[in-house]
Write an enzyme that holds these catalytic residues in place. Structure first.
Site, PDB file in Angstrom:
ATOM      1  CE  LYS A  15     -19.287  -8.780  27.438  1.00 55.20           C
ATOM      2  NZ  LYS A  15     -18.226  -9.919  26.240  1.00 55.20           N
ATOM      3  NE  ARG A  90     -24.811 -10.717  23.472  1.00 57.04           N
ATOM      4  CZ  ARG A  90     -23.915 -11.354  24.869  1.00 57.04           C
ATOM      5  NH1 ARG A  90     -24.039 -11.047  26.257  1.00 57.04           N
ATOM      6  NH2 ARG A  90     -23.207 -11.934  24.172  1.00 57.04           N
ATOM      7  NE  ARG A 127     -14.744 -19.111  28.349  1.00 55.00           N
ATOM      8  CZ  ARG A 127     -15.408 -17.695  28.283  1.00 55.00           C
ATOM      9  NH1 ARG A 127     -16.028 -16.882  29.236  1.00 55.00           N
ATOM     10  NH2 ARG A 127     -16.262 -17.517  27.007  1.00 55.00           N
ATOM     11  NE  ARG A 132     -19.277 -19.458  28.177  1.00 53.71           N
ATOM     12  CZ  ARG A 132     -19.163 -17.684  27.682  1.00 53.71           C
ATOM     13  NH1 ARG A 132     -19.447 -17.632  29.224  1.00 53.71           N
ATOM     14  NH2 ARG A 132     -20.015 -17.760  27.145  1.00 53.71           N
ATOM     15  NE  ARG A 143     -19.481 -16.874  22.487  1.00 52.76           N
ATOM     16  CZ  ARG A 143     -18.131 -17.061  23.568  1.00 52.76           C
ATOM     17  NH1 ARG A 143     -17.976 -18.065  22.762  1.00 52.76           N
ATOM     18  NH2 ARG A 143     -18.033 -16.116  24.157  1.00 52.76           N
TER      19      ARG A 143
END
Ligand code: AP5
Length: 183
Positions: A15, A90, A127, A132, A143
């Site tokens: 996204k 969301r 990643r 993060r 998540r």
């Protein structure tokens, strides 16, 4: 009023990547609640202090906090000519708050990026090296769970505004699908 586009899809679907490319192409602001919240955490603001551990655990930050930062952002002049929403709304309550603030036209089209779960976990684990706080295996699973429970019901709620886009290819191929979905 310009284009008002929402990106939907699970964590790691692309996204943020696609919204940044499309925002540049359309000349409208890319409004990402994830980016705004991570900036608040990094700056150590009151919002950031409240959001930090919630985000690290993969749960949703309370609706009232998120709705307030989005309303403030969309009230700025640059959003008068359209915007791309990434990561907001969301859940159904956030979607209702957006409609209450800006009307039924607040989302003109909802682009749903579709990506297999294995690919999601692979992308987010790659990643993880970037640091993060929520890119670790346990939090990725949480998540995904939160996405299925809270966010996926919005696909039905946005009904015929939703256009599915294959998110599995290379970034440029996915972007070509995004552009095709908008014509
Ligand atoms: P948020 O920042 O919105 O994270 P997310 O939805 O989990 O999404 P990601 O940023 O991980 O993935 P993405 O789909 O944007 O993909 P990306 O382009 O980055 O939210 C984080 C947290 O903030 C939430 O868990 C929550 O706590 C809180 N929060 C945010 N909004 C909230 C709200 N509205 N209400 C309450 N709480 C909220 O790509 C992922 C990776 O894949 C990148 O490394 C990228 O380079 C790579 N990649 C992208 N496309 C491709 C491709 N085609 N091929 C290969 N790799 C690709």
């Amino acid at each position: 009023m310009g284009r008002r586009i929402l990106f939907l899809g699970p964590p790691g679907a692309g996204k943020g990547t696609q919204a940044a490319m499309l925002a540049t192409a359309l000349g409208v602001p890319h409004v990402s609640t994830g980016v705004m919240l991570r900036e608040a955490v990094a700056a150590g603001t009151e919002l950031g202090k409240r959001a930090k551990s919630i985000m690290a655990g993969g749960d949703l930050v309370p609706d009232d906090l998120v709705v307030a930062i989005v309303e403030e952002r969309l009230a700025r002049d640059d959003a008068a000519c359209g915007y791309l929403l990434d990561g907001f709304p969301r859940n159904v309550a956030q979607a209702r708050a957006l409609t209450a603030a800006l009307g039924d036209d607040s989302v003109e089209v909802a682009l749903l990026l579709e990506v297999d779960e294995d690919e999601i976990v692979d992308r987010l684990m790659k990643r993880a090296a970037e640091g993060r706080a929520d890119d670790n295996e346990d939090t990725i699973r949480r998540r995904l769970e939160v996405y299925r429970q809270e966010t996926e019901p919005m696909v039905a709620a946005y009904g015929d505004k939703v256009v599915a886009v294959d998110g599995m290819g290379a970034v440029d191929d996915v972007f070509a699908g995004v552009v095709r979905a908008l014509v």
